[in-house]
Design a protein around this motif. Sequence first.
Motif: not given
Length: 295
Positions: A35-40, A157-162, A164-171
């Motif tokens: 959510e954080k990265y998609l909003r960003q 890797v941690g949940p934050d980077a994961i 972020k990666t999902i968000a980057e694929c989506i956007v």
Amino acid sequence: MPKISTNAGHTHKAPGASGHLDEVTEDRKIRAALEKYLRQAGWSVHDSTTEEVTSSADLSMICSKANASGSGYFVSIHLNSGGGSGTEVYYSPTSRSDWGKTMAAKISAALASLMGIRNRGAKANNFYVLKHTNMPAILIEICFVDSAADAEAYRRVGPDAIGKTIAECIVGKAIGTPQVAKSGWYKDSRGWWWENGDGSYKKSQWFNPSRGEWYWLGANGYAATGWTLIDGTWYYFAKAGEPGYRECQMVTEAWRKDSKGNDYWLSGDGSMATSRWVDRARYYVGPDGAWDQSR
Ligand SMILES: [Zn+2]
């Protein structure tokens, strides 16, 4: 502005899988990061996670929430179990859009690559939430909670980077600057490792961060503790609380016992002495390194 409904699978009252990782704990961290990265990236994000219900009723509630949200897409985050390893992402084979299938393949490959685990790929399945949400939908199985290797990769890797990666694929583009751990020592339940500060960590090498302090970082990156055989030579690395040494620091000019109670001398360079007089030439150690009390 595109809108997406995001869901962390299961509820704390009816938790999902657990093992080396707890699904309901981790999927919520990943969803929050997503959510954080998609909003960003400028997306509007709806949360269809359900904490209200205790059982499988949560599946219909998830769909009701998502369908009422006016979202154009739906993504549900899960962690897998059942004896496998790797990442897989599900899409509905009956969806009218190819978004799910395309995104499933893209995200599965990206997460597997990020964590360095198996890419199990995109899979068609009419899971309840994929069938009953009225928008293109995917369900991500991040990794297996019952695989020690997957759990280790996940923690590294941690949940934050994961998220972020999902968000980057989506956007479809990079978001912000990559978050990289600062250079230094880090510790988890298995031990210490050294981050280089560029996303990599030291492994299979000696490390001398300050004068007189030596560490051995093993193939998995963790610093050795206790007796360790390196290139045919025995060394001893301090365990937590050993006087005069930091945890994992190589011990020199000192005696240490093995599990059978035999005494061994560690030379100035840390190597275990064999077949010679040691400790100011007062004691003799035999060919196997053990103190020979007959001499
Ligand atoms: Zn699940």
